[in-house]
Design a protein around this motif. Sequence first.
Motif, PDB file in Angstrom:
ATOM      1  N   ASP A  34      62.885  11.474 -42.604  1.00 53.08           N
ATOM      2  CA  ASP A  34      61.716  11.736 -41.758  1.00 53.08           C
ATOM      3  C   ASP A  34      60.489  10.936 -42.210  1.00 53.08           C
ATOM      4  O   ASP A  34      59.373  11.183 -41.771  1.00 53.08           O
ATOM      5  N   GLU A  35      60.706   9.975 -43.112  1.00 51.30           N
ATOM      6  CA  GLU A  35      59.673   9.046 -43.586  1.00 51.30           C
ATOM      7  C   GLU A  35      58.610   9.722 -44.450  1.00 51.30           C
ATOM      8  O   GLU A  35      57.478   9.265 -44.546  1.00 51.30           O
ATOM      9  N   THR A  36      58.985  10.833 -45.066  1.00 53.21           N
ATOM     10  CA  THR A  36      58.114  11.488 -46.035  1.00 53.21           C
ATOM     11  C   THR A  36      58.812  11.498 -47.387  1.00 53.21           C
ATOM     12  O   THR A  36      60.024  11.262 -47.489  1.00 53.21           O
ATOM     13  N   TRP A  37      58.046  11.788 -48.438  1.00 51.63           N
ATOM     14  CA  TRP A  37      58.605  11.881 -49.788  1.00 51.63           C
ATOM     15  C   TRP A  37      59.042  13.304 -50.065  1.00 51.63           C
ATOM     16  O   TRP A  37      58.427  14.264 -49.597  1.00 51.63           O
ATOM     17  N   SER A  38      60.119  13.451 -50.820  1.00 49.64           N
ATOM     18  CA  SER A  38      60.694  14.775 -51.073  1.00 49.64           C
ATOM     19  C   SER A  38      59.772  15.668 -51.892  1.00 49.64           C
ATOM     20  O   SER A  38      59.815  16.892 -51.777  1.00 49.64           O
ATOM     21  N   LEU A  39      58.928  15.071 -52.742  1.00 52.23           N
ATOM     22  CA  LEU A  39      57.987  15.830 -53.549  1.00 52.23           C
ATOM     23  C   LEU A  39      56.564  15.550 -53.077  1.00 52.23           C
ATOM     24  O   LEU A  39      56.166  14.395 -52.934  1.00 52.23           O
ATOM     25  N   THR A  40      55.825  16.607 -52.827  1.00 48.03           N
ATOM     26  CA  THR A  40      54.443  16.488 -52.372  1.00 48.03           C
ATOM     27  C   THR A  40      53.487  16.648 -53.549  1.00 48.03           C
ATOM     28  O   THR A  40      53.901  16.882 -54.687  1.00 48.03           O
ATOM     29  N   ASP A  41      52.198  16.537 -53.264  1.00 47.25           N
ATOM     30  CA  ASP A  41      51.190  16.780 -54.297  1.00 47.25           C
ATOM     31  C   ASP A  41      51.406  18.140 -54.939  1.00 47.25           C
ATOM     32  O   ASP A  41      51.356  18.287 -56.163  1.00 47.25           O
ATOM     33  N   GLU A  42      51.645  19.157 -54.116  1.00 48.00           N
ATOM     34  CA  GLU A  42      51.815  20.517 -54.636  1.00 48.00           C
ATOM     35  C   GLU A  42      53.050  20.628 -55.518  1.00 48.00           C
ATOM     36  O   GLU A  42      53.030  21.288 -56.554  1.00 48.00           O
ATOM     37  N   ASN A  43      54.147  19.974 -55.119  1.00 44.88           N
ATOM     38  CA  ASN A  43      55.367  20.013 -55.930  1.00 44.88           C
ATOM     39  C   ASN A  43      55.136  19.416 -57.314  1.00 44.88           C
ATOM     40  O   ASN A  43      55.606  19.945 -58.325  1.00 44.88           O
ATOM     41  N   LEU A  44      54.415  18.311 -57.367  1.00 46.19           N
ATOM     42  CA  LEU A  44      54.223  17.611 -58.640  1.00 46.19           C
ATOM     43  C   LEU A  44      53.353  18.396 -59.605  1.00 46.19           C
ATOM     44  O   LEU A  44      53.401  18.169 -60.818  1.00 46.19           O
ATOM     45  N   LYS A  45      52.570  19.326 -59.086  1.00 41.33           N
ATOM     46  CA  LYS A  45      51.745  20.160 -59.963  1.00 41.33           C
ATOM     47  C   LYS A  45      52.596  21.072 -60.852  1.00 41.33           C
ATOM     48  O   LYS A  45      52.109  21.612 -61.840  1.00 41.33           O
ATOM     49  N   ASP A  46      53.875  21.229 -60.490  1.00 47.16           N
ATOM     50  CA  ASP A  46      54.763  22.093 -61.274  1.00 47.16           C
ATOM     51  C   ASP A  46      55.260  21.421 -62.548  1.00 47.16           C
ATOM     52  O   ASP A  46      55.888  22.063 -63.392  1.00 47.16           O
ATOM     53  N   TYR A  47      55.005  20.122 -62.677  1.00 49.48           N
ATOM     54  CA  TYR A  47      55.537  19.375 -63.813  1.00 49.48           C
ATOM     55  C   TYR A  47      54.423  19.054 -64.815  1.00 49.48           C
ATOM     56  O   TYR A  47      53.276  18.841 -64.435  1.00 49.48           O
ATOM     57  N   GLU A  48      54.797  18.997 -66.079  1.00 53.83           N
ATOM     58  CA  GLU A  48      53.855  18.570 -67.097  1.00 53.83           C
ATOM     59  C   GLU A  48      54.591  17.925 -68.261  1.00 53.83           C
ATOM     60  O   GLU A  48      55.796  18.119 -68.447  1.00 53.83           O
ATOM     61  N   CYS A  49      53.851  17.148 -69.007  1.00 52.03           N
ATOM     62  CA  CYS A  49      54.402  16.512 -70.202  1.00 52.03           C
ATOM     63  C   CYS A  49      54.032  17.352 -71.419  1.00 52.03           C
ATOM     64  O   CYS A  49      52.872  17.713 -71.593  1.00 52.03           O
ATOM     65  N   LYS A  50      55.024  17.663 -72.229  1.00 48.08           N
ATOM     66  CA  LYS A  50      54.789  18.462 -73.431  1.00 48.08           C
ATOM     67  C   LYS A  50      55.368  17.744 -74.645  1.00 48.08           C
ATOM     68  O   LYS A  50      56.432  17.119 -74.564  1.00 48.08           O
ATOM     69  N   LEU A  51      54.657  17.879 -75.752  1.00 45.45           N
ATOM     70  CA  LEU A  51      55.189  17.367 -77.011  1.00 45.45           C
ATOM     71  C   LEU A  51      56.475  18.111 -77.328  1.00 45.45           C
ATOM     72  O   LEU A  51      56.501  19.345 -77.356  1.00 45.45           O
ATOM     73  N   ASN A  52      57.554  17.380 -77.538  1.00 46.93           N
ATOM     74  CA  ASN A  52      58.841  18.029 -77.777  1.00 46.93           C
ATOM     75  C   ASN A  52      59.658  17.321 -78.854  1.00 46.93           C
ATOM     76  O   ASN A  52      60.812  17.638 -79.063  1.00 46.93           O
ATOM     77  N   LEU A  53      59.023  16.369 -79.539  1.00 46.67           N
ATOM     78  CA  LEU A  53      59.736  15.583 -80.533  1.00 46.67           C
ATOM     79  C   LEU A  53      58.872  15.371 -81.766  1.00 46.67           C
ATOM     80  O   LEU A  53      57.645  15.374 -81.690  1.00 46.67           O
ATOM     81  N   CYS A  54      59.527  15.176 -82.888  1.00 46.78           N
ATOM     82  CA  CYS A  54      58.848  14.739 -84.100  1.00 46.78           C
ATOM     83  C   CYS A  54      59.040  13.232 -84.236  1.00 46.78           C
ATOM     84  O   CYS A  54      60.140  12.709 -84.013  1.00 46.78           O
ATOM     85  N   ASP A  55      57.980  12.562 -84.593  1.00 48.82           N
ATOM     86  CA  ASP A  55      57.988  11.102 -84.717  1.00 48.82           C
ATOM     87  C   ASP A  55      58.794  10.703 -85.953  1.00 48.82           C
ATOM     88  O   ASP A  55      58.457  11.074 -87.078  1.00 48.82           O
ATOM     89  N   ILE A  56      59.863   9.933 -85.748  1.00 49.55           N
ATOM     90  CA  ILE A  56      60.733   9.537 -86.852  1.00 49.55           C
ATOM     91  C   ILE A  56      59.978   8.696 -87.888  1.00 49.55           C
ATOM     92  O   ILE A  56      60.383   8.616 -89.060  1.00 49.55           O
ATOM     93  N   ARG A  57      58.856   8.122 -87.487  1.00 45.35           N
ATOM     94  CA  ARG A  57      58.072   7.328 -88.434  1.00 45.35           C
ATOM     95  C   ARG A  57      57.541   8.186 -89.585  1.00 45.35           C
ATOM     96  O   ARG A  57      57.278   7.670 -90.674  1.00 45.35           O
ATOM     97  N   GLN A  58      57.383   9.493 -89.346  1.00 42.03           N
ATOM     98  CA  GLN A  58      56.970  10.391 -90.439  1.00 42.03           C
ATOM     99  C   GLN A  58      57.985  10.352 -91.576  1.00 42.03           C
ATOM    100  O   GLN A  58      57.619  10.348 -92.757  1.00 42.03           O
ATOM    101  N   LEU A  59      59.265  10.343 -91.210  1.00 40.26           N
ATOM    102  CA  LEU A  59      60.309  10.332 -92.245  1.00 40.26           C
ATOM    103  C   LEU A  59      60.477   8.945 -92.863  1.00 40.26           C
ATOM    104  O   LEU A  59      60.781   8.825 -94.049  1.00 40.26           O
ATOM    105  N   LYS A  60      60.290   7.917 -92.060  1.00 44.02           N
ATOM    106  CA  LYS A  60      60.402   6.566 -92.604  1.00 44.02           C
ATOM    107  C   LYS A  60      59.348   6.330 -93.691  1.00 44.02           C
ATOM    108  O   LYS A  60      59.596   5.626 -94.672  1.00 44.02           O
TER     109      LYS A  60
END
Length: 250
Positions: A149-175
Amino acid sequence: MDKPLDKSTDNINSNASQTLTNHLLGIKIEYKCKDGFFYEDDQSTEKYATCDRTKGNFIYPEPFGKCVESKTCSQKPPGTETLADSGSLGDSVTGTLGAVFTETFSNDYDSSKTYNNDDIVTYKCKSELDEVFKGTERVGEIKNTCQWDETWSLTDENLKDYECKLNLCDIRQLKEQEANAGTLTLETQTHVSFNENGIFKCPEGQLREDDPTTAEFQVLCESTGNFKLPASWPTCADASDLVIDFSTIR
């Protein structure tokens, strides 16, 4: 009986006879798209015309339209705005739209490309230590699909449900700790997820002196994004020089 429509110029194959002698009351004519084509209004591959027994003519589907290979999303997908597009920083909460979304998420949208149905734009966290979450669920990346239908599957409102979270430890700490770890060498070479371990290992033929049942030493990645470093690092010795107390092994 009227003559069936010829839709061949609209990428449609018709099994209807074009001679009046074959038009019988009750006939149903299939108008099928050519291979690889679809009706532009609903992405179906066939439509039917039926005979009106009382009037002696064909009733055609509305809309009838034509068959096309694809449809195009002409609008820029949500979440690909830049500061220049929006003119302001937009929302101030990470994971919502406006320019802040593109400060947190990268995407592979290409403004020079034509996006047809089923083409996908992918969003990922810019920081290699962050991962995409939808609520408490780790989803890895976001996929936004151009639809028929020439629209995108995710709208502005849909994208508000997503976020980036810290979930890893930087391997450089161990190096950076390898110099303090004596003869232990770092086996792990990638970032480590929360509650998982980075692995150090004794040289070949050696075991840990404090635990001669193993050559490995594990360092936990905590939810703070930091590794839980030991107060002192274990030392390694030749396996032949170590005495193992088998009574302590289960």
